[in-house]
Write an enzyme that holds these catalytic residues in place. Structure first.
Site, PDB file in Angstrom:
ATOM      1  N   HIS A 108       0.845  -1.191  -0.005  1.00  0.00           N
ATOM      2  CA  HIS A 108       0.015  -0.125   0.030  1.00  0.00           C
ATOM      3  C   HIS A 108       0.885   1.154  -0.090  1.00  0.00           C
ATOM      4  CE1 HIS A 108      -3.830  -2.362   0.625  1.00  0.00           C
ATOM      5  NE2 HIS A 108      -3.069  -3.332   1.486  1.00  0.00           N
ATOM      6  N   HIS A 133      -1.580   2.844  -5.118  1.00  0.00           N
ATOM      7  CA  HIS A 133      -1.884   1.730  -5.218  1.00  0.00           C
ATOM      8  C   HIS A 133      -3.145   1.518  -5.214  1.00  0.00           C
ATOM      9  CE1 HIS A 133      -2.590   2.922  -0.932  1.00  0.00           C
ATOM     10  NE2 HIS A 133      -3.417   1.991  -0.935  1.00  0.00           N
ATOM     11  N   HIS A 173      -8.277  -6.889   1.013  1.00  0.00           N
ATOM     12  CA  HIS A 173      -7.570  -6.127   2.265  1.00  0.00           C
ATOM     13  C   HIS A 173      -8.370  -5.857   3.303  1.00  0.00           C
ATOM     14  CE1 HIS A 173      -5.291  -2.715   3.848  1.00  0.00           C
ATOM     15  NE2 HIS A 173      -6.174  -1.612   3.347  1.00  0.00           N
TER      16      HIS A 173
END
Length: 209
Positions: free
Chosen positions: A50, A54, A60
């Protein structure tokens, strides 16, 4: 007719760049020099996925969500629109409605006009929970923003992340739009094919249409 040039809207990956508080700092160094190998320099990097500009894979923030290698790369290539929403503490349906984004597949939000990329911002514009349903209604599949996250730095519920995910809108964060004029562009922001990853740095570029 001169072909319009690509504009880099990604953060340079440098050893001085700001990263999410507590995350792995970005580091590049030479593991071996040409003098040591007799032929080539060989570099290595240490980084969070990250760091800088990104994409977030759904994994996530959702343990059952898709990982980077499972994402459709067509999401990250194609027409996009940049709009200016500077001056808002948060952005949702009410702030986006005046822009007429019907049929825009990729939406990039400029929320600031100046940022020191070596300092993590004390405060930044975030998205509200009503953003996901609104973007789905308009046909947006990718949402890009020039902040470190679509949620506040101290969020545990990640309401904006989940709102976007539940409405099939994917996330591109930490783009650099401060010198980009609002309008329509071609976008390329391809993630690396990192097996099992929850995110990936990207080289994001746009070209005016």
């Amino acid at each position: 007719m001169e072909k319009k040039k690509w504009i880099d809207i990604s953060q340079p990956l440098t050893n001085e760049m700001a990263v999410w508080p507590g995350d792995t700092p970005f580091s590049f160094q030479l593991s071996y020099t040409k003098e040591q190998t007799g032929s080539v320099n060989i570099g290595q990097i240490t980084t969070s996925v990250h760091s800088g500009t990104h994409i977030d894979a759904p994994f996530h923030f959702d343990h059952e969500g898709k990982k980077v290698h499972e994402l459709d790369i067509d999401l990250y290539i194609g027409t996009a629109r940049v709009i200016d929403v500077t001056g808002y503490e948060s952005v949702g349906r009410a702030e986006l409605e005046p822009f007429g984004i019907e049929g825009v597949p990729r939406l990039l939000l400029r929320t600031m006009t100046d940022r020191d990329l070596t300092v993590f911002p004390e405060k930044y514009t975030v998205l509200r929970e009503d953003v996901g349903p609104y973007l789905k209604e308009k046909g947006v599949r990718l949402l890009g923003i020039d902040t470190p996250s679509v949620d506040p730095v101290d969020s545990k519920k990640m309401l904006a992340h989940h709102s976007l995910h539940e409405n099939d809108v994917f996330i591109l964060e930490n783009i650099v739009l401060e010198k980009v004029e609002p309008g329509n562009y071609e976008l390329i922001a391809l993630p690396l094919a990192i097996e099992g990853a929850d995110g990936s740095p990207v080289r994001a570029v746009i070209r005016p249409i």
